[in-house]
Design a protein around this motif. Structure first.
Motif, short mmCIF file in Angstrom:
data_model
loop_
_atom_site.label_atom_id
_atom_site.label_comp_id
_atom_site.label_asym_id
_atom_site.label_seq_id
_atom_site.Cartn_x
_atom_site.Cartn_y
_atom_site.Cartn_z
N LYS A 1 66.49 43.57 -43.85
CA LYS A 1 66.58 43.89 -45.27
C LYS A 1 65.84 42.84 -46.11
CE LYS A 1 70.97 46.44 -45.10
NZ LYS A 1 72.42 46.40 -45.38
N LYS A 2 65.99 41.59 -45.73
CA LYS A 2 65.31 40.51 -46.47
C LYS A 2 63.80 40.62 -46.30
CE LYS A 2 65.49 35.48 -47.15
NZ LYS A 2 65.85 35.51 -48.58
N TYR A 3 63.35 40.88 -45.09
CA TYR A 3 61.92 41.09 -44.85
C TYR A 3 61.39 42.24 -45.72
CZ TYR A 3 61.38 38.16 -40.59
OH TYR A 3 61.27 37.12 -39.69
N LEU A 4 62.11 43.36 -45.68
CA LEU A 4 61.66 44.56 -46.39
C LEU A 4 61.63 44.36 -47.90
CD1 LEU A 4 63.51 47.25 -44.27
CD2 LEU A 4 61.04 46.94 -44.40
N ALA A 5 62.58 43.58 -48.40
CA ALA A 5 62.68 43.36 -49.85
C ALA A 5 61.68 42.33 -50.36
CB ALA A 5 64.10 42.93 -50.21
N GLU A 6 61.34 41.35 -49.52
CA GLU A 6 60.62 40.19 -50.04
C GLU A 6 59.19 40.02 -49.51
OE1 GLU A 6 62.98 36.62 -49.91
OE2 GLU A 6 64.82 37.72 -50.40
N ILE A 7 58.84 40.69 -48.43
CA ILE A 7 57.43 40.64 -47.99
C ILE A 7 56.62 41.54 -48.90
CG2 ILE A 7 55.79 41.15 -46.14
CD1 ILE A 7 58.01 40.52 -44.12
N LYS A 8 55.73 40.96 -49.63
CA LYS A 8 54.91 41.71 -50.59
C LYS A 8 53.46 41.28 -50.43
CE LYS A 8 58.75 42.34 -53.80
NZ LYS A 8 58.99 43.71 -53.34
N ASN A 9 52.78 42.03 -49.58
CA ASN A 9 51.38 41.74 -49.29
C ASN A 9 50.71 43.06 -48.97
OD1 ASN A 9 48.90 41.06 -47.96
ND2 ASN A 9 49.70 39.01 -47.54
N GLU A 10 49.72 43.41 -49.76
CA GLU A 10 49.08 44.73 -49.61
C GLU A 10 48.34 44.87 -48.28
OE1 GLU A 10 44.99 43.67 -52.11
OE2 GLU A 10 46.52 45.00 -52.98
N LYS A 11 48.12 43.77 -47.59
CA LYS A 11 47.45 43.82 -46.29
C LYS A 11 48.42 44.18 -45.17
CE LYS A 11 44.15 40.13 -47.48
NZ LYS A 11 44.86 39.49 -48.60
N ILE A 12 49.72 44.22 -45.48
CA ILE A 12 50.75 44.39 -44.46
C ILE A 12 51.54 45.68 -44.71
CG2 ILE A 12 52.91 43.43 -43.54
CD1 ILE A 12 51.73 40.64 -44.17
N VAL A 13 51.69 46.50 -43.67
CA VAL A 13 52.51 47.71 -43.73
C VAL A 13 53.85 47.40 -43.07
CG1 VAL A 13 52.73 50.13 -43.06
CG2 VAL A 13 50.47 49.19 -43.62
N LEU A 14 54.92 47.55 -43.83
CA LEU A 14 56.26 47.27 -43.33
C LEU A 14 56.84 48.49 -42.60
CD1 LEU A 14 57.65 45.41 -46.48
CD2 LEU A 14 56.86 44.39 -44.33
N PRO A 15 57.78 48.28 -41.69
CA PRO A 15 58.36 49.41 -40.96
C PRO A 15 59.24 50.28 -41.84
CG PRO A 15 59.51 47.38 -40.41
CD PRO A 15 58.33 46.98 -41.24
N PHE A 16 59.34 51.56 -41.48
CA PHE A 16 60.22 52.48 -42.18
C PHE A 16 61.65 52.31 -41.68
CE2 PHE A 16 62.60 56.46 -41.95
CZ PHE A 16 62.68 56.78 -43.30
N TRP A 17 62.59 52.35 -42.61
CA TRP A 17 64.02 52.34 -42.26
C TRP A 17 64.78 52.99 -43.40
CZ3 TRP A 17 67.73 47.66 -42.91
CH2 TRP A 17 69.00 47.96 -42.37
N ASN A 18 65.71 53.88 -43.07
CA ASN A 18 66.50 54.55 -44.11
C ASN A 18 67.78 53.80 -44.45
OD1 ASN A 18 68.23 55.07 -41.98
ND2 ASN A 18 67.92 57.28 -41.97
N PHE A 19 67.92 52.57 -43.91
CA PHE A 19 69.05 51.67 -44.18
C PHE A 19 70.38 52.20 -43.63
CE2 PHE A 19 65.81 50.50 -47.22
CZ PHE A 19 65.77 49.12 -47.08
N SER A 20 70.29 53.11 -42.67
CA SER A 20 71.50 53.55 -41.95
C SER A 20 71.67 52.66 -40.71
CB SER A 20 71.38 55.01 -41.54
OG SER A 20 70.46 55.16 -40.47
N GLU A 21 72.68 52.97 -39.92
CA GLU A 21 72.91 52.21 -38.69
C GLU A 21 72.12 52.77 -37.52
OE1 GLU A 21 77.10 51.74 -37.98
OE2 GLU A 21 77.49 51.03 -40.00
N ASN A 22 71.09 53.58 -37.82
CA ASN A 22 70.29 54.17 -36.75
C ASN A 22 69.21 53.20 -36.24
OD1 ASN A 22 68.28 54.17 -38.75
ND2 ASN A 22 67.45 56.13 -38.09
N HIS A 23 69.19 51.99 -36.77
CA HIS A 23 68.20 50.99 -36.36
C HIS A 23 68.92 49.68 -36.08
CE1 HIS A 23 64.38 49.20 -35.76
NE2 HIS A 23 63.69 49.87 -36.65
N VAL A 24 68.67 49.12 -34.89
CA VAL A 24 69.29 47.83 -34.56
C VAL A 24 68.24 46.72 -34.50
CG1 VAL A 24 71.31 48.78 -33.40
CG2 VAL A 24 69.20 48.40 -32.08
#
Length: 366
Positions: free
Chosen positions: A262-285
């Protein structure tokens, strides 16, 4: 240096318990398929919400034995086709081949890196009998859609859950499809990792489980009496003991992985980088936190210069491996794009807040 994965630090809190467990196993004097394996099989089956757990030597053997058991049941025949994601780790494909079955590669979704359900149907033929679903990097595949396709085409599903220990679907079950059979790996770097190799099979199919218990032990249910052509692939008694120590903390450690994500997804802000998709459920460990960038090697070198170790999961797609010359000329553009661009950042329960913040800061300066 921020290590990609510090296994010594991860296992340090368990050191005393590991030593005590080692003494217990030594004192029991029973070192193969003893009390610790039985205890872990019962605990892990309960954790996953399933009837049966069969402990085996490793995750690859878990997959191979599932397919061989289905052959023994007559649900598969040698030469049958099994659909599998084109961007998976090679073990998924090796399992199909070593069971004398035929892998049929299907592209993933670029967004999730998991097999694209809408591309499965066009690869189904009269020889297709199963779908091997891989929950890559710790995120569950789209099981509702895949189940519908399997039901419509009279296929059965096998789940490669080697990276998704503890992931929960919208059905609130840790085994994602109670009609399927799932293979797990306990390789040391997994979310639930042993101190060596280990694996397990989870199923609700009692008939299948009975065959699997025999197949892992030379095809024998009663010593010296062999019903099947089996193998020697048994979860080690000592590794089972270590897993028994660590299993109660798995959910808490997965929560910590999600917190970092969550911290990575919220705070990494660089147009050269594509962040992973996550719907914030428990379907990802978040076994892995995988970003993409067009200059992957350059970014990896830059991070290393700043004392941040990263990994590539995986640099070469299966169809481009030397082991599979028959596939080398095939084109899977989405798979190839993924393998050319992905980079895995450090993510583990022992990563500190300061380390996470430093990684984000360095990434944002790139």
């Amino acid at each position: 240096m921020i290590s990609f994965l510090d296994l010594k630090k991860i296992n340090e809190p368990y050191k005393k318990s590991f030593q005590e467990k080692t003494e217990t196993v030594l004192n029991n004097g029973w070192y193969i398929l003893g009390k610790e394996v039985k205890a872990f099989e019962a605990s892990f089956a309960d954790y996953c919400g399933a009837k049966h757990c069969i402990g085996v030597g490793n995750g690859l053997d878990a997959l191979i034995l599932i397919f061989k058991a289905y052959i023994q049941l007559g649900k598969l025949q040698k030469g049958d086709e099994v659909i599998v994601p084109a961007n998976t780790y090679i073990a998924s494909i090796l399992a199909i081949l070593q069971a004398d079955l035929v892998p049929v590669l299907v592209e993933p979704k670029l967004e999730t890196y998991n097999i694209a359900p809408d591309l499965i149907q066009e690869k189904i033929t009269s020889k297709t009998k199963a779908i091997l679903v891989v929950h890559l990097y710790g995120q569950l595949a789209e099981m509702d859609a895949i189940n519908e396709i399997a039901t419509r085409n009279n296929l059965f599903i096998v789940e490669d859950a080697a990276q998704s220990h503890g992931a929960i679907s919208n059905l609130k079950s840790k085994i994602n499809n109670l009609k399927s059979t799932a293979a797990y790996s306990f390789y040391p770097g997994k979310n639930l990792g042993a101190l060596g190799d280990g694996g397990a099979i989870i199923t609700n199919d009692s008939e299948l489980a009975k065959i699997l218990f025999s197949l892992r032990n030379y095809g024998s249910e009663t010593k010296y009496y062999n019903d099947f052509v089996g193998v020697n692939s048994r979860l080690d008694e000592l590794q089972a003991g270590f897993l028994n120590v660590k299993l109660p903390n798995l959910d808490a450690e997965n929560v910590q992985r999600r917190t970092i994500a969550k911290k990575y997804l919220a705070e990494i802000k660089n147009e050269k980088i594509v962040l992973p998709f996550w719907n914030f459920s428990e379907n990802h460990v978040f076994h892995l936190f995988v970003i993409r960038t067009q200059k992957r090697n350059d970014l990896q070198a830059y991070l290393l210069e700043n004392d941040i170790q990263t990994m590539i999961h995986y640099p070469v797609p299966p169809h481009k491996q030397k082991a599979f010359p028959q596939w080398n000329n095939l084109s899977f553009p989405i798979t190839e794009k993924i393998h050319n661009e992905i980079l895995s950042l450090p993510i583990s329960p022992v990563l500190t807040d300061e380390e996470v913040s430093f990684i984000i800061e360095i990434l944002n300066k790139y």
